[in-house]
Design a protein around this motif. Structure first.
Motif, mmCIF file in Angstrom:
data_model
loop_
_atom_site.group_PDB
_atom_site.id
_atom_site.type_symbol
_atom_site.label_atom_id
_atom_site.label_comp_id
_atom_site.label_asym_id
_atom_site.label_seq_id
_atom_site.Cartn_x
_atom_site.Cartn_y
_atom_site.Cartn_z
ATOM 1 N N LEU A 47 0.804 -1.211 0.000
ATOM 2 C CA LEU A 47 0.000 0.000 0.000
ATOM 3 C C LEU A 47 0.841 1.267 0.000
ATOM 4 O O LEU A 47 0.587 2.200 -0.764
ATOM 5 N N TRP A 60 -5.368 9.876 5.363
ATOM 6 C CA TRP A 60 -6.132 8.635 5.249
ATOM 7 C C TRP A 60 -6.767 8.230 6.577
ATOM 8 O O TRP A 60 -7.578 7.299 6.616
ATOM 9 N N ALA A 83 -10.281 6.769 -3.075
ATOM 10 C CA ALA A 83 -10.164 5.466 -3.730
ATOM 11 C C ALA A 83 -10.928 4.388 -2.985
ATOM 12 O O ALA A 83 -11.270 3.354 -3.559
ATOM 13 N N LEU A 236 -9.896 -0.929 4.152
ATOM 14 C CA LEU A 236 -8.975 -1.182 3.033
ATOM 15 C C LEU A 236 -8.079 -2.378 3.334
ATOM 16 O O LEU A 236 -7.886 -3.259 2.476
ATOM 17 N N ILE A 260 -0.924 3.278 -2.952
ATOM 18 C CA ILE A 260 -1.203 4.657 -2.540
ATOM 19 C C ILE A 260 0.029 5.496 -2.858
ATOM 20 O O ILE A 260 1.132 5.164 -2.427
ATOM 21 N N GLY A 267 -5.112 6.957 -4.548
ATOM 22 C CA GLY A 267 -5.053 5.533 -4.846
ATOM 23 C C GLY A 267 -4.804 5.274 -6.319
ATOM 24 O O GLY A 267 -5.224 6.042 -7.187
ATOM 25 N N LEU A 271 -6.028 -0.148 -7.372
ATOM 26 C CA LEU A 271 -6.755 -0.112 -6.108
ATOM 27 C C LEU A 271 -8.225 0.225 -6.345
ATOM 28 O O LEU A 271 -9.121 -0.386 -5.759
#
Length: 495
Positions: A47, A60, A83, A236, A260, A267, A271
């Motif tokens: 990620l 986030w 995203a 996520l 990310i 994103g 993703l």
């Protein structure tokens, strides 16, 4: 029958509470599992890459939160997590307008909206599940031995790794936490203001469920997992670990870049595709394509939720029919930096294509520049794709008939007049569209709400290009001859 009690795995197997606070319910059984910890570490790297920027992680760090003015609209506090938030919003709207029609958007209760949100999350997880459902969570209650990991306790400010806090300040706060008696209470992560990315990852736990009904029950009874400080990120991680990290990697064409963006926090397309379709492929065209001997994977079937993007008009990508013509009249819309959602209660927008609409789509697939003509030498391929007569002799006759001046091009209108003179449409000429943008500052009055517009499909194939109107430009990638009037006289923002 499988037990509905989830099996719990701690990311850091060294941290296990010998006691549980008497004030709360007993925790599920703690089980050391190095494999679960390893998977979570791999997810972290996939990620975020090798390092996590403090500002990106902070953007986030938000829960699922509904707007005060639009009961079913999720709020995105800062740039980045669209995203996840936009696809979740899209599935929530699909449930609202297709599965439970008849509701007035403004009159939805809080419980109804929460229920639809959980249903949307479960729908996404069901697309990703390969064996069992694995829910990533932060402990809502943990004993005194774990408070250093969470890096916050009651009113003691968090210390962020990589922040500007001095070492002296960090030492004083750590000492203050250590001086508190073990009976001082439990750390409630849902109420915590902020922890560092390292502390967040060290505190993760995995709960195992056998059925999606158990997952829905868990989220219903533990709403704070979704609404708390890290609800969006936790979901996520849940998607990725339920999908299985090996499956995600096998679908990605390139794992050198994190999902990310490590600077801007948005994103990747892979993703977005994972959230919408359950497959972490990097492209938005139909099926797989061979480019110079390299197999590039795209969308392999008609999607439940659609996707259109301004980037197609800018020639950065080609969105296939599986995304443009989804099963439900809901589309995630992409700009250069943000994702929003377009939706309609008009079910005829996703009616099966008529033969003439199929012919137009196939013709235009051989006209990537959007010129409304194709080279004469690909006419045979177009006819073959439509299961029309395509023997060489017949094709030669038709080339002369459709290109009498010998320009070596076939015009779209000439082709349609010849093969589909009684052209029919499945799409209505007029319909209403609604638009969602989760960032308050992108909405009038800084309040997240749905914008409504009345659309009309013009007779002409010629479209008006308006660089100053990104919304219309994006809509034209789906409906080339669309015009739309927004009811509040304000064009909704894609950013």
């Amino acid at each position: 029958m499988p037990s509905s009690e989830p099996q719990l795995i701690k990311m850091d197997s060294e941290i296990a509470c010998s006691e549980v606070s008497k004030e709360g319910p007993a925790l599920p059984q703690v089980e050391a599992a190095e494999s679960g910890a390893q998977e979570l570490q791999e997810i972290r790297k996939l990620l975020w890459g090798p390092t996590i920027r403090v500002d990106v992680f902070r953007r986030w760090s938000q829960g699922f939160e509904f707007s005060d003015t639009e009961p079913s609209a999720l709020v995105q506090k800062e740039g980045g997590p669209c995203a996840v938030i936009a696809p979740v919003q899209a599935y929530l709207l699909k449930i609202l307008i297709m599965d439970t029609p008849g509701h007035f958007l403004k009159n939805l209760t809080q419980d109804k909206c929460r229920h639809m949100l959980i249903q949307a999350l479960c729908t996404i997880l069901s697309k990703c599940c390969t064996k069992r459902y694995r829910i990533v969570s932060l402990p809502m209650e943990t004993c005194a031995e774990a408070k250093e990991v969470l890096n916050t306790l009651n009113d003691i400010p968090a210390v962020n790794i990589g922040s500007d806090a001095s070492a002296e300040t960090a030492t004083k706060e750590a000492d203050a936490a250590a001086d508190l008696p073990s009976t001082a209470g439990t750390v409630r992560v849902a109420d915590a203001r902020e922890v560092s990315s390292d502390a967040y990852h060290e505190g993760l736990q995995v709960l195992n469920f056998e059925t999606i009904e158990e997952v829905e029950k868990y989220y219903t009874e533990h709403w704070q997992v979704l609404s708390g400080q890290y609800g969006v990120m936790l979901f996520l991680y849940t998607v990725l670990i339920t999908k299985n990290i090996d499956n995600v990697i096998s679908e990605l064409s390139d794992t050198s870049e994190p999902l990310i963006h490590n600077t801007y926090g948005y994103g990747s397309q892979a993703l977005i595709n994972l959230m919408l379709t359950g497959r972490a492929v990097a492209h938005v065209w139909d099926n797989d394509q061979d480019v110079g001997g390299l197999k590039l994977r795209g969308i392999n079937e008609q999607s439940d939720i659609g996707f259109i993007t301004l980037m197609e008009q800018m020639r950065y990508c080609t969105v296939g029919s599986f995304y443009k013509n989804p099963k439900n009249p809901v589309w995630v819309m992409g700009s250069e930096t943000h994702l929003t959602v377009l939706f309609s209660a008009e079910k005829r927008l996703v009616s099966p294509e008529t033969p003439s609409e199929l012919a137009r789509r196939v013709f235009k697939s051989y006209d990537p520049e959007g010129n409304n003509f194709i080279p004469a030498d690909v006419l045979q391929d177009v006819l073959a794709a439509l299961d029309l007569v395509n023997e060489p002799e017949y094709v030669e006759i038709m080339q002369k008939r459709l290109d009498p001046e010998g320009l070596h091009i076939i015009l779209l209108n000439a082709f349609m007049d010849e093969f589909f003179p009684q052209e029919q449409r499945s799409t209505p000429d007029t319909f209403d569209l609604m638009h969602y943008n989760g960032i308050p500052g992108s909405n009038e009055g800084n309040k997240v709400h749905y914008s409504k517009g009345s659309a009309i499909l013009l007779e002409s194939d010629l479209k008006s290009v308006c660089i100053s109107n990104p919304m219309l430009t994006c809509l034209q990638t789906k409906w080339p001859n669309i015009e739309i009037n927004w009811h509040d006289m304000r064009i909704p923002s894609l950013n």
